[in-house]
Design a protein around this motif. Structure first.
Motif, PDB file in Angstrom:
ATOM      1  N   THR A  49      -0.779  -3.576   3.964  1.00  0.00           N
ATOM      2  CA  THR A  49      -0.236  -2.470   4.741  1.00  0.00           C
ATOM      3  C   THR A  49       0.335  -3.007   6.047  1.00  0.00           C
ATOM      4  OG1 THR A  49      -0.747  -0.257   5.619  1.00  0.00           O
ATOM      5  CG2 THR A  49      -2.405  -1.977   5.956  1.00  0.00           C
ATOM      6  N   GLU A  50       0.790  -2.099   6.913  1.00  0.00           N
ATOM      7  CA  GLU A  50       1.283  -2.523   8.227  1.00  0.00           C
ATOM      8  C   GLU A  50       0.114  -3.051   9.050  1.00  0.00           C
ATOM      9  OE1 GLU A  50       3.330   0.714  10.033  1.00  0.00           O
ATOM     10  OE2 GLU A  50       5.056   0.582   8.678  1.00  0.00           O
ATOM     11  N   PRO A  51       0.358  -3.999   9.951  1.00  0.00           N
ATOM     12  CA  PRO A  51      -0.748  -4.613  10.686  1.00  0.00           C
ATOM     13  C   PRO A  51      -1.279  -3.714  11.790  1.00  0.00           C
ATOM     14  CG  PRO A  51       1.323  -5.452  11.514  1.00  0.00           C
ATOM     15  CD  PRO A  51       1.664  -4.568  10.343  1.00  0.00           C
ATOM     16  N   THR A 105     -18.354   2.742  -2.272  1.00  0.00           N
ATOM     17  CA  THR A 105     -18.720   3.486  -3.480  1.00  0.00           C
ATOM     18  C   THR A 105     -17.581   4.381  -3.938  1.00  0.00           C
ATOM     19  OG1 THR A 105     -21.072   3.464  -2.909  1.00  0.00           O
ATOM     20  CG2 THR A 105     -20.336   5.140  -4.474  1.00  0.00           C
ATOM     21  N   GLU A 106     -16.964   5.071  -3.001  1.00  0.00           N
ATOM     22  CA  GLU A 106     -15.861   5.965  -3.339  1.00  0.00           C
ATOM     23  C   GLU A 106     -14.649   5.179  -3.832  1.00  0.00           C
ATOM     24  OE1 GLU A 106     -13.264   9.586  -1.244  1.00  0.00           O
ATOM     25  OE2 GLU A 106     -14.888   8.581  -0.152  1.00  0.00           O
ATOM     26  N   TRP A 107     -14.360   4.055  -3.201  1.00  0.00           N
ATOM     27  CA  TRP A 107     -13.205   3.251  -3.587  1.00  0.00           C
ATOM     28  C   TRP A 107     -13.381   2.634  -4.969  1.00  0.00           C
ATOM     29  CZ3 TRP A 107      -8.297   2.206  -2.567  1.00  0.00           C
ATOM     30  CH2 TRP A 107      -7.741   1.008  -3.029  1.00  0.00           C
ATOM     31  N   LEU A 108     -14.574   2.149  -5.256  1.00  0.00           N
ATOM     32  CA  LEU A 108     -14.823   1.446  -6.512  1.00  0.00           C
ATOM     33  C   LEU A 108     -15.031   2.388  -7.705  1.00  0.00           C
ATOM     34  CD1 LEU A 108     -17.280  -1.329  -5.262  1.00  0.00           C
ATOM     35  CD2 LEU A 108     -14.903  -1.643  -5.956  1.00  0.00           C
ATOM     36  N   ASP A 109     -15.343   3.635  -7.461  1.00  0.00           N
ATOM     37  CA  ASP A 109     -15.653   4.579  -8.531  1.00  0.00           C
ATOM     38  C   ASP A 109     -14.449   4.779  -9.457  1.00  0.00           C
ATOM     39  OD1 ASP A 109     -16.496   6.590 -10.181  1.00  0.00           O
ATOM     40  OD2 ASP A 109     -16.857   8.063  -8.596  1.00  0.00           O
ATOM     41  N   PRO A 110     -14.502   4.312 -10.713  1.00  0.00           N
ATOM     42  CA  PRO A 110     -13.364   4.458 -11.617  1.00  0.00           C
ATOM     43  C   PRO A 110     -13.085   5.915 -11.991  1.00  0.00           C
ATOM     44  CG  PRO A 110     -15.256   3.601 -12.804  1.00  0.00           C
ATOM     45  CD  PRO A 110     -15.625   3.597 -11.349  1.00  0.00           C
ATOM     46  N   LYS A 111     -14.054   6.785 -11.769  1.00  0.00           N
ATOM     47  CA  LYS A 111     -13.845   8.211 -12.052  1.00  0.00           C
ATOM     48  C   LYS A 111     -13.055   8.899 -10.945  1.00  0.00           C
ATOM     49  CE  LYS A 111     -18.124   8.585 -14.737  1.00  0.00           C
ATOM     50  NZ  LYS A 111     -19.456   9.249 -14.835  1.00  0.00           N
ATOM     51  N   GLY A 149       0.791  -1.215   0.000  1.00  0.00           N
ATOM     52  CA  GLY A 149       0.000   0.000   0.000  1.00  0.00           C
ATOM     53  C   GLY A 149       0.826   1.269   0.000  1.00  0.00           C
ATOM     54  N   GLU A 150       2.027   1.194   0.563  1.00  0.00           N
ATOM     55  CA  GLU A 150       2.874   2.382   0.637  1.00  0.00           C
ATOM     56  C   GLU A 150       3.391   2.816  -0.729  1.00  0.00           C
ATOM     57  OE1 GLU A 150       3.345   0.001   4.484  1.00  0.00           O
ATOM     58  OE2 GLU A 150       3.134  -0.395   2.349  1.00  0.00           O
ATOM     59  N   THR A 151       3.463   1.882  -1.677  1.00  0.00           N
ATOM     60  CA  THR A 151       4.059   2.199  -2.981  1.00  0.00           C
ATOM     61  C   THR A 151       3.172   1.814  -4.161  1.00  0.00           C
ATOM     62  OG1 THR A 151       5.220   0.053  -2.970  1.00  0.00           O
ATOM     63  CG2 THR A 151       6.416   1.972  -2.097  1.00  0.00           C
ATOM     64  N   VAL A 152       1.946   1.342  -3.906  1.00  0.00           N
ATOM     65  CA  VAL A 152       1.081   0.858  -4.981  1.00  0.00           C
ATOM     66  C   VAL A 152       0.780   1.939  -6.020  1.00  0.00           C
ATOM     67  CG1 VAL A 152      -1.061   1.398  -3.724  1.00  0.00           C
ATOM     68  CG2 VAL A 152      -1.057  -0.418  -5.458  1.00  0.00           C
ATOM     69  N   GLN A 178      -5.612   7.577   1.226  1.00  0.00           N
ATOM     70  CA  GLN A 178      -6.114   7.647   2.596  1.00  0.00           C
ATOM     71  C   GLN A 178      -6.804   6.356   3.015  1.00  0.00           C
ATOM     72  OE1 GLN A 178      -8.531  11.176   3.190  1.00  0.00           O
ATOM     73  NE2 GLN A 178      -6.993  12.520   2.273  1.00  0.00           N
ATOM     74  N   PHE A 179      -7.202   5.560   2.026  1.00  0.00           N
ATOM     75  CA  PHE A 179      -7.842   4.284   2.341  1.00  0.00           C
ATOM     76  C   PHE A 179      -6.832   3.211   2.743  1.00  0.00           C
ATOM     77  CE2 PHE A 179     -10.975   6.165  -0.647  1.00  0.00           C
ATOM     78  CZ  PHE A 179     -12.071   6.167   0.202  1.00  0.00           C
TER      79      PHE A 179
END
Length: 236
Positions: free
Chosen positions: A158-160, A181-187, A80-83, A196-197
């Motif tokens: 990510t870190e545990p 909804t916010e995470w999945l939104d391709p826009k 997650g730190e570098t994705v 932040q997630f």
């Protein structure tokens, strides 16, 4: 990292929990208690029509620019730190995010140095909900010769959380339902917002299990018994 996980149905429970339409052949779905990389797994995504759907992807990302699909097993997890910046994942993180349903997952605790003991497997599962919604990224790869289309995915880690630090130094990122909804939104391609997630969740329980989950290939066992508690002292 996350190298094995569990998914129990039925399909009706999956679709109800994730409020998504299942697009695969329901008769082919079965409970899986030892899912390994390169396996086809259900993921939750937004399709071109803007509908939330569940469809199968290969677990192990194959970037769209890859020459072949042989490296997918090595890209089953994305840090997650570098994705957002790694060539293999950055486009997928920006445009093609998903949720990967899991009833639980396994992790291996390293033994004390010099003890000679094997790594102890643990089963980690939600403490209140039916499923984890593991954060994932997806990509599409097309074989230039055969025209084969392969959809693939990777789990973001990510870190545990504090309670899991005694087990392992990584855990999957879990997306809370209010943010699906916010995470999945391709826009939504705002990297600062998306990053932040990437955080740990303490909504987990865990217990030690036997060594059967460690099998590979033809020796890979797939049984609900793998998830049952076991006293670490009896598993040495």
């Amino acid at each position: 990292m996350c190298g094995r996980y569990v998914l129990e149905g039925p399909v009706s429970r999956l679709t109800a929990y994730f409020d998504a339409r299942y697009t695969e052949d329901e008769s082919q779905f079965k409970n899986s208690y030892n899912i390994a990389p390169t396996t086809k797994v259900p993921v939750v995504r937004i399709n071109r029509e803007g509908e939330r759907v569940i469809l199968n992807h290969i677990w192990g990302l194959i970037p769209h620019w890859a020459k072949d699909k042989t490296g997918s097993a090595k890209l089953n997890n994305a840090r997650g730190e570098t994705v957002h910046e790694k060539p293999s994942f950055r486009t997928a993180f920006k445009k093609f995010r998903c949720l990967i349903p899991a009833s639980g997952y396994y992790e291996w605790q390293a033994p004390p140095e010099g003890s000679g003991s094997r790594k102890q497997p643990f089963y980690i599962y939600p403490n209140e909900t039916s499923y984890f919604a593991m954060a994932g990224v997806c990509d599409h790869w097309i074989d230039k010769i055969s025209g084969e289309l392969v959809m693939s995915t990777a789990i973001i880690t990510t870190e545990p959380c504090e309670k899991l630090k005694q087990v392992h130094d990584r855990m999957p990122v879990m997306i809370s339902k209010e943010y699906w909804t916010e995470w999945l939104d391709p826009k939504n391609q705002d990297l600062n917002s998306l990053r932040q997630f990437v955080s740990s969740s303490d909504e987990v329980n865990f217990h030690a299990v036997g060594f059967g989950v460690s099998g590979t290939g033809k020796n890979r066992v797939d049984s609900e018994a793998l998830t049952q508690p076991m006293d670490p002292k009896l598993s040495e």
